[in-house]
Design an enzyme around this catalytic site. Structure first.
Site, PDB file in Angstrom:
ATOM      1  N   HIS A   1      32.135  13.751 -34.609  1.00 12.15           N
ATOM      2  CA  HIS A   1      32.101  13.032 -35.883  1.00 12.15           C
ATOM      3  C   HIS A   1      31.427  13.907 -36.949  1.00 12.15           C
ATOM      4  CE1 HIS A   1      33.850   9.377 -34.553  1.00 12.15           C
ATOM      5  NE2 HIS A   1      32.844   8.965 -33.795  1.00 12.15           N
TER       6      HIS A   1
ATOM      7  N   HIS B   1      30.766  13.745 -28.461  1.00 10.91           N
ATOM      8  CA  HIS B   1      31.490  12.791 -29.315  1.00 10.91           C
ATOM      9  C   HIS B   1      30.822  12.676 -30.698  1.00 10.91           C
ATOM     10  CE1 HIS B   1      33.888   9.040 -30.020  1.00 10.91           C
ATOM     11  NE2 HIS B   1      32.835   8.709 -30.767  1.00 10.91           N
ATOM     12  N   GLU B   2      29.522  12.478 -30.711  1.00  9.69           N
ATOM     13  CA  GLU B   2      28.840  12.325 -31.997  1.00  9.69           C
ATOM     14  C   GLU B   2      28.891  13.630 -32.800  1.00  9.69           C
ATOM     15  OE1 GLU B   2      28.255   9.518 -33.158  1.00  9.69           O
ATOM     16  OE2 GLU B   2      28.378   8.340 -31.318  1.00  9.69           O
TER      17      GLU B   2
ATOM     18  N   CYS C   1      40.121   9.264 -31.669  1.00 12.81           N
ATOM     19  CA  CYS C   1      41.396   9.827 -31.238  1.00 12.81           C
ATOM     20  C   CYS C   1      42.076   8.847 -30.282  1.00 12.81           C
ATOM     21  CB  CYS C   1      41.124  11.156 -30.537  1.00 12.81           C
ATOM     22  SG  CYS C   1      42.579  11.923 -29.831  1.00 12.81           S
TER      23      CYS C   1
HETATM   24 ZN   LIG Z   1      32.776   7.469 -32.293  1.00 16.73          ZN
HETATM   25 ZN   LIG Z   2      41.552  13.962 -29.544  1.00 19.26          ZN
END
Ligand SMILES: [Zn+2]
Ligand SMILES: [Zn+2]
Lengths: 448, 183
Positions: B135, B131-132, B142
Site C-alpha cells: 500500500h 502487504h502494508e 488485488c
Molecule cells: Zn490492504
Molecule cells: Zn496482485
C-alpha cells in the site's frame, strides 16, 4: 463493473471516522470523496456522479435521515449504506424504509463492511444494467423498425405478435441479411419478458472450444486462462430471452448439453459443482435447412423438436420487391440523420436498377448500397453510378468473362453482403482468411 | 540504490524470529530492510474503552521517525490495533505514503484458541508487513487471491495468499505507476 474505479462518498461529522474510512476504501481501489455533513454532501453530489454513499446518521446541520429524504427526490438511484451507533438502530431501520441499501453499526467488523459494500455495488451494477437494457429496447424499437408492407412481411409481423405472447421456442429462418436478429428482438420486445435482457450468441462465429464457456460460464481455474469466475450467456439471460443465431452450426456435443438445459433449465458452470437455474425463453435463427441437417444426422432430432415449436420464415428481398421503395426511404432517412447530411431522392433509373437486382445479400445488402450512395453521391438524388451494384446490364453478360474477372466480382459481392467482414466472407467463400486477403490485394478490391 | 525500509519493533515486542522476518520482507520487496527497536511510548495511543491502540494516530507518530534519505518505516507491535469505525485492523498504511503499522496479535493461532504454531505466525507476519508496504508503494487490493495484495479481513484469508506480489502488481511496481512516498 467497468475498469473505472468505483466512486464513494463518506459522509460523517467525525474527522477520524472520515479519514480512516477514506484510507480503507482507497486501499480497496475506490475513488473517495468525504463530506462532513448532509449539506456538504449535497453540494459535492451536484458536481459528480457516485456509485455509493456511506452516511452517518447523527450529524449537525443536516443528519443522515434528512439527507436521505432530500436525495430520494434529487438522486433516486443512489446506493446508500448507513453508519450508525448501536444505540440508534431504530433510526437505521427508518433509513432502510427510506431506501437505504443496508446499515452497519460502529465499530463494524472489517469483513462485514467489505461484504456489505460488495453486495451494494453488485446490486447497483444490476440496476444500471437493467436501465441500460431498457434504454436499448426502447432505442431498438424506435431506431430499427421492421419495414415492409408486402404480404410476406405482414405475415411475419402477425406471427411475431402471436408468438410474443407465448413462452414457446421459436426458430426464425431466412437467408443471410434478411434481418433475423431484428425479428428476434421484436419478439422479445413484445413479450412479457421485455424488461429483462435479451442475450444474443452467434453460434457460428465462436470457436467450438470457446462456445461452451460462452454459454455455460466457468469457475475460476476451470481451464488455463480462467482467472475469474464468469457467468455464461445462459445465466445472463435469466428472466429474459436467449437468442441463438446460426443454431445449425452448434457442434454435436453442445447439442446434447443444450438439450439437457432446455429440458431442466438447470446447468453447471464449467468447473463448477453448484447447479444454476436460469429461466429464459429461447429464440433461434438459422439460414440452414434444419430438416435436411436432421436427416443427415448432423442435427439432433430431439433438439430440433425442442426448439422448433414455432417457425417464422422471413422472405428474401427478391420475393418482396414492393418493399424496396419503403426500405430505401427508411435507410435514407436513418442515414441522413446519423450522418448529418440532407436526405436524397431515388432517381427513376436507380429505382429500376434496384428493382431489377437479385439482392443475394437481402436487406443488409440494400442498406449497404444506400449507405455507399449517401457517402459518395454528390447530388441530391441517388444516381445509378452511386450504387455499387454489379447488375448484369445490356444482355445480361459482363464484358470481361475471364475466370479471374468473375472471381474478383464474386469476392467483391460476397464482401459487400457480409458488410466487409473478411472472416465471415472467407467462410461463405469456403477459403481461409489468408487466401482471401491475398485475393483482395491481387484484385485491388476495396472492402467495406 | 533504493531507500531503506526500517522495520521498527514497538514497545516490548522482541520476537525470536525477528531476523527471519527482516530477511523475508527484504526478499519479497527487493529493498534493504533494517530491523531495530523503536523506543516510543504507546500509552497516548491506547483507547481504554476499546482496550486497543489507535492505528491512525500511531501511524502519524511513526512519520516522525522515518529513516534518513527518504526511506520508509513499518512499525510492528504485539498490541491490538483499531481504526475508529472498524472493530480491528491487522495493520494500516497510507496509500502511497512512507509509514505503515502492523499488529501480530490476531496473527497468533492462540488468539483463535488453537495450539501455538510459530511457523504459521511468522508466515502471516511476513505477509502482513509486505502487504502494508505494498500500500505504501501505492498498490491497492488485488483480485488475485494468491497475491500478497489481496485483501484479508479474516486470518484465513492471510493464509490463502503468498508473500509475493503477483505479476500484475509487480509490473505496477516496476512501472512506477504505484507511487513514491509523499506525506
Ligand atoms: Zn490492504
Ligand atoms: Zn496482485
Amino acid at each position: 463493473m467497468s475498469h473505472r474505479k468505483p466512486r464513494i462518498m463518506i459522509v460523517d461529522d467525525e474527522r477520524s471516522v472520515r479519514e480512516s474510512l477514506r484510507e480503507w476504501f482507497l486501499e480497496d481501489g475506490f475513488e473517495v470523496v468525504t463530506a462532513e455533513d448532509g449539506l456538504d454532501a449535497l453540494k459535492k453530489l451536484d458536481s459528480d456522479p457516485f456509485d455509493l454513499l456511506v452516511v452517518d446518521l447523527k450529524m449537525p446541520r443536516m443528519d443522515g435521515i434528512s439527507l436521505q429524504r432530500r436525495l430520494r427526490e434529487t438522486h433516486p438511484d443512489l446506493t446508500i449504506i448507513i453508519l450508525t451507533a448501536f444505540a440508534s438502530v431504530e433510526t437505521a431501520v427508518e433509513a432502510l424504509k427510506l431506501g437505504a441499501f443496508d446499515y452497519v453499526t460502529k465499530p463494524v467488523d472489517p469483513d462485514e463492511l467489505s461484504h456489505t459494500v460488495r453486495r451494494a455495488l453488485e446490486r447497483k451494477q444490476l440496476t444500471d444494467e437493467n436501465a441500460r437494457l431498457r434504454d436499448k429496447v426502447t432505442q431498438l424499437a424506435t431506431a430499427a423498425p421492421i419495414v415492409g408492407s408486402s404480404r410476406g412481411m405482414e405475415r411475419v409481423m402477425e406471427l411475431v405478435g402471436t408468438v410474443a405472447e407465448t413462452d414457446a421456442s421459436v426458430v426464425i429462418r431466412g437467408e443471410s441479411g434478411t434481418g433475423k436478429e431484428l425479428i428476434a428482438r421484436a419478439i422479445h420486445g413484445a413479450s412479457p419478458r421485455r424488461f429483462f435482457p435479451i442475450v444474443a450468441v452467434n453460434c457460428g462465429a465462436i470457436p467450438e472450444t470457446l462456445l461452451e464457456s460462452e454459454l455455460f460460464g466457468h469457475e475460476k481455474g476451470a481451464f488455463t486462462g480462467a482467472h475469474y469466475r464468469r457467468k455464461g450467456k445462459l445465466e445472463l439471460a435469466n428472466g429474459g430471452t436467449l437468442f441463438l443465431d446460426e443454431i445449425g452450426e452448434i457442434p454435436a456435443k453442445m447439442q446434447v448439453d443444450l438439450l439437457r438445459v432446455l429440458e431442466s433449465h438447470r446447468f453447471n458452470r464449467l468447473g463448477g459443482a453448484q447447479e444454476i437455474e436460469s429461466d429464459f425463453r429461447l429464440v433461434c435463427a438459422t439460414n440452414r435447412d434444419l430438416e435436411a441437417l436432421v436427416k443427415e444426422g448432423r442435427f439432433r432430432e430431439d433438439l430440433y423438436y425442442r426448439i422448433h415449436v414455432f417457425s417464422i420464415e422471413i422472405p428474401p428481398l427478391r420475393e418482396r420487391r414492393e418493399d424496396i421503395p419503403l426500405l430505401v426511404e427508411h435507410f435514407v432517412e436513418k442515414l441522413s440523420r446519423s450522418m448529418g447530411k440532407p436526405s436524397k431522392q431515388l432517381s427513376e433509373e436507380s429505382e429500376e436498377l434496384l428493382q431489377a437486382y437479385d439482392w443475394p445479400g437481402n436487406v443488409r445488402e440494400l442498406e449497404n448500397a444506400i449507405e455507399r450512395a449517401m457517402v459518395i453521391g454528390t447530388t441530391d438524388s441517388i444516381r445509378p453510378q452511386d450504387l455499387p451494384l454489379q447488375v448484369e446490364q445490356e444482355g445480361g453478360t459482363p464484358r470481361d468473362r475471364s475466370l479471374e474477372s468473375l472471381e474478383s466480382e464474386h469476392i467483391a459481392r460476397v464482401l459487400r453482403e457480409e458488410s466487409g467482414n473478411v472472416s465471415q466472407a472467407a467462410r461463405v467463400l469456403g477459403i481461409d482468411r489468408g487466401t482471401l486477403y491475398n485475393k483482395i490485394k491481387k484484385y485491388g478490391i476495396r472492402s467495406g | 540504490m533504493k531507500p531503506e525500509i526500517l522495520l521498527a519493533h514497538l514497545g516490548s515486542f522482541r520476537p525470536t524470529w525477528s531476523e527471519e522476518l527482516r530477511r523475508r520482507v527484504a526478499a519479497a520487496t527487493d529493498h534493504f530492510v533494517r530491523a531495530e527497536p523503536l523506543g516510543i511510548d504507546l500509552a497516548p495511543f491506547y483507547a481504554p474503552e476499546r482496550q486497543q491502540y489507535h492505528a491512525t494516530l500511531l501511524l502519524a507518530e511513526l512519520l516522525r521517525h522515518l529513516p534518513a534519505s527518504g526511506g520508509r518505516i513499518v512499525g510492528i507491535t504485539a498490541e491490538d490495533l483499531f481504526i475508529p469505525v472498524l472493530t480491528f485492523v491487522f495493520g494500516q498504511a497510507q496509500l502511497g505514503g512512507p509509514a505503515a503499522v502492523v499488529s501480530v496479535m490476531r496473527l497468533h493461532t492462540e488468539f483463535y484458541g488453537l495450539p501455538t504454531d510459530e511457523r504459521l505466525l511468522v508466515d502471516r507476519a511476513v505477509k502482513e508487513v509486505v502487504h502494508e508496504l505494498g500500500h505504501g508503494f501505492g498498490l491497492v487490493h488485488c483480485p488475485d487471491r494468491s497475491c500478497v495484495m489481496s485483501s484479508s479481513t479474516y486470518v484465513e484469508d492471510v493464509d490463502l495468499k503468498s508473500e509475493r506480489f503477483c505479476t500484475e502488481c509487480s509490473s505496477l511496481l516496476v512501472a512506477g505507476s504505484a507511487t513514491t512516498p509523499h506525506t
